[in-house]
Design an enzyme around this catalytic site. Structure first.
Site, mmCIF file in Angstrom:
data_model
loop_
_atom_site.group_PDB
_atom_site.id
_atom_site.type_symbol
_atom_site.label_atom_id
_atom_site.label_comp_id
_atom_site.label_asym_id
_atom_site.label_seq_id
_atom_site.Cartn_x
_atom_site.Cartn_y
_atom_site.Cartn_z
ATOM 1 N N ASP A 1 0.864 -1.185 0.000
ATOM 2 C CA ASP A 1 0.000 0.000 0.000
ATOM 3 C C ASP A 1 0.901 1.235 0.000
ATOM 4 O O ASP A 1 1.765 1.383 0.860
ATOM 5 C CB ASP A 1 -0.904 -0.024 1.246
ATOM 6 C CG ASP A 1 -1.930 1.091 1.250
ATOM 7 O OD1 ASP A 1 -1.914 1.941 0.324
ATOM 8 O OD2 ASP A 1 -2.746 1.128 2.192
ATOM 9 N N ASP B 114 -3.571 2.353 -5.606
ATOM 10 C CA ASP B 114 -2.269 2.270 -4.932
ATOM 11 C C ASP B 114 -2.141 1.089 -3.972
ATOM 12 O O ASP B 114 -1.312 1.119 -3.074
ATOM 13 C CB ASP B 114 -1.972 3.585 -4.197
ATOM 14 C CG ASP B 114 -2.774 3.723 -2.918
ATOM 15 O OD1 ASP B 114 -3.977 3.395 -2.937
ATOM 16 O OD2 ASP B 114 -2.202 4.141 -1.905
ATOM 17 N N GLU B 115 -2.950 0.062 -4.158
ATOM 18 C CA GLU B 115 -2.862 -1.103 -3.275
ATOM 19 C C GLU B 115 -2.930 -2.387 -4.083
ATOM 20 O O GLU B 115 -3.696 -2.487 -5.031
ATOM 21 C CB GLU B 115 -4.043 -1.133 -2.292
ATOM 22 C CG GLU B 115 -3.930 -0.137 -1.172
ATOM 23 C CD GLU B 115 -5.134 -0.203 -0.251
ATOM 24 O OE1 GLU B 115 -5.447 -1.307 0.232
ATOM 25 O OE2 GLU B 115 -5.749 0.837 -0.014
HETATM 26 MG MG LIG Z 1 -2.392 4.016 0.255
#
Ligand SMILES: [Mg+2]
Length: 348
Positions: A5, A103-104
């Site tokens: 993350d 973003d993960e």
């Molecule tokens: Mg993040």
């Protein structure tokens, strides 16, 4: 399972191109600069968090907490470009990667022992820093849900391994809301049968859990007893296919919205066909004349490739969220949770 993350992703992307704001309390907001007071905080840096600022907070309130706040309007196209570069690094190991958000991601690291998994985590952190210039946090454990929770607990800039025997102690006393995927609905169902912590989920009969939460019940029980069996489900490199367009003039007539929606559905479907992907989610966006907006989405029961399904779900969402008192400036349609039709990829 290895879960990655990025740390305050949008804000960090902005700092990549605005080094002058390094160390300053910075927020990324949903509205354009000239209308910023009307929007909310989309994300912010750790420096801004120290003032008590957080995502979802009205910008006006954020300024009350910190007068020196730096404001930047959200630039999602740019964040998606950076995200593509990060995912290229994540996919370079040839292992299955499941993208959770911009973003993960979860990476299947089956076959690696703990030492090699940590080494891979360190290397990933180094590479993302060297090649892109951003920090991330990595959680390593068994199953996606647990790995994501471990990642959450190691933020920011962390790397944490949770061995199998450490899982149950780690979960002890944590609120059920901390399990990824347990939203307000599932949580209130669990509360109604007297369950508020993860260990209580573990000591509750599976049938009782399933009665309250449906098919998620058995999985919840597994997670709570440290036997998270969730696996990576690969999706296509693209997070979603979307189109949005400004209406000819601001409107409060839903017929105008439907007309434009039909055009957008055609275009989105054109891309679905061209890329030969299936989708599981359909979403809409409504932007109002005051630059605020709402997004709504629905997950289908099964993957689909039907244009009619995009059209009918989009229409339903527009209808349900239409407010004749608020003039609409722009609308969008998207499909997401994509999967390839051909190839070796699992679709479930
Ligand atoms: Mg993040």
């Amino acid at each position: 399972m290895l879960y990655v993350d990025m740390d305050s992703f949008f804000a960090s992307c902005e700092l990549l191109r605005h080094a002058e704001y390094l160390g300053k309390p910075l927020v990324i907001g949903t509205s354009e600069e000239r209308n910023k007071e009307r929007g909310v905080v989309q994300t912010c840096t750790y420096e801004a968090r120290k003032f008590g600022i957080k995502s979802g907070m009205p910008i006006v309130q954020a300024y009350k907490l910190c007068k020196e706040l730096v404001y930047i309007p959200s630039d999602e196209k740019y964040y998606e470009d950076v995200s593509d570069r990060i995912f290229a690094v994540l996919r370079s190991y040839g292992r299955p990667v499941e993208q959770y958000s911009i973003d993960e991601a979860a990476i299947d690291i089956e076959g690696l022992d703990y030492g090699s998994a940590v080494a891979m985590g360190k290397e990933l952190k180094d590479r993302i820093m060297k090649e892109i210039g951003l920090k991330c946090t990595i959680g390593i454990s068994h199953g996606k849900y647990i790995a994501k929770m471990v990642c959450e607990s190691a933020k920011p800039d962390g790397l944490k391994l949770l061995r199998r025997e450490e899982i149950v102690p780690f979960l002890k006393g944590k609120a059920i809301e901390e399990i990824p995927g347990v939203g307000p609905k599932t949580a209130s169902k669990l509360h109604s049968i007297g369950i508020d912590t993860i260990d209580k989920v573990g000591s509750t009969d599976v049938q009782l859990l399933s009665k309250a939460t449906g098919s998620f019940g058995a999985e919840l029980h597994n997670i709570a007893v440290g036997d998270d069996r969730s696996r990576v489900v690969e999706s296509s490199e693209a997070l979603s296919i979307s189109r949005e367009r400004t209406l000819e003039s601001n409107t409060t007539d839903i017929k105008d919205v439907y007309l434009m929606a039909d055009r957008l559905v055609e275009e989105v479907y054109g891309d679905v066909e061209k890329k030969n992907v299936l989708f599981k989610g359909v979403g809409i966006k409504i932007k109002y004349d005051d630059f605020t907006y709402v997004t709504r989405s629905t997950l289908l029961k099964n993957y689909s490739q039907s244009k009619e399904q995009i059209a009918s779900v989009a229409r339903k969402l527009f209808e349900r969220n239409f407010d004749a008192k608020k003039p609409i400036r722009k609308i969008g349609v998207k499909v997401y949770s994509l999967s390839r039709v051909s190839g070796q990829r699992r679709l479930s």
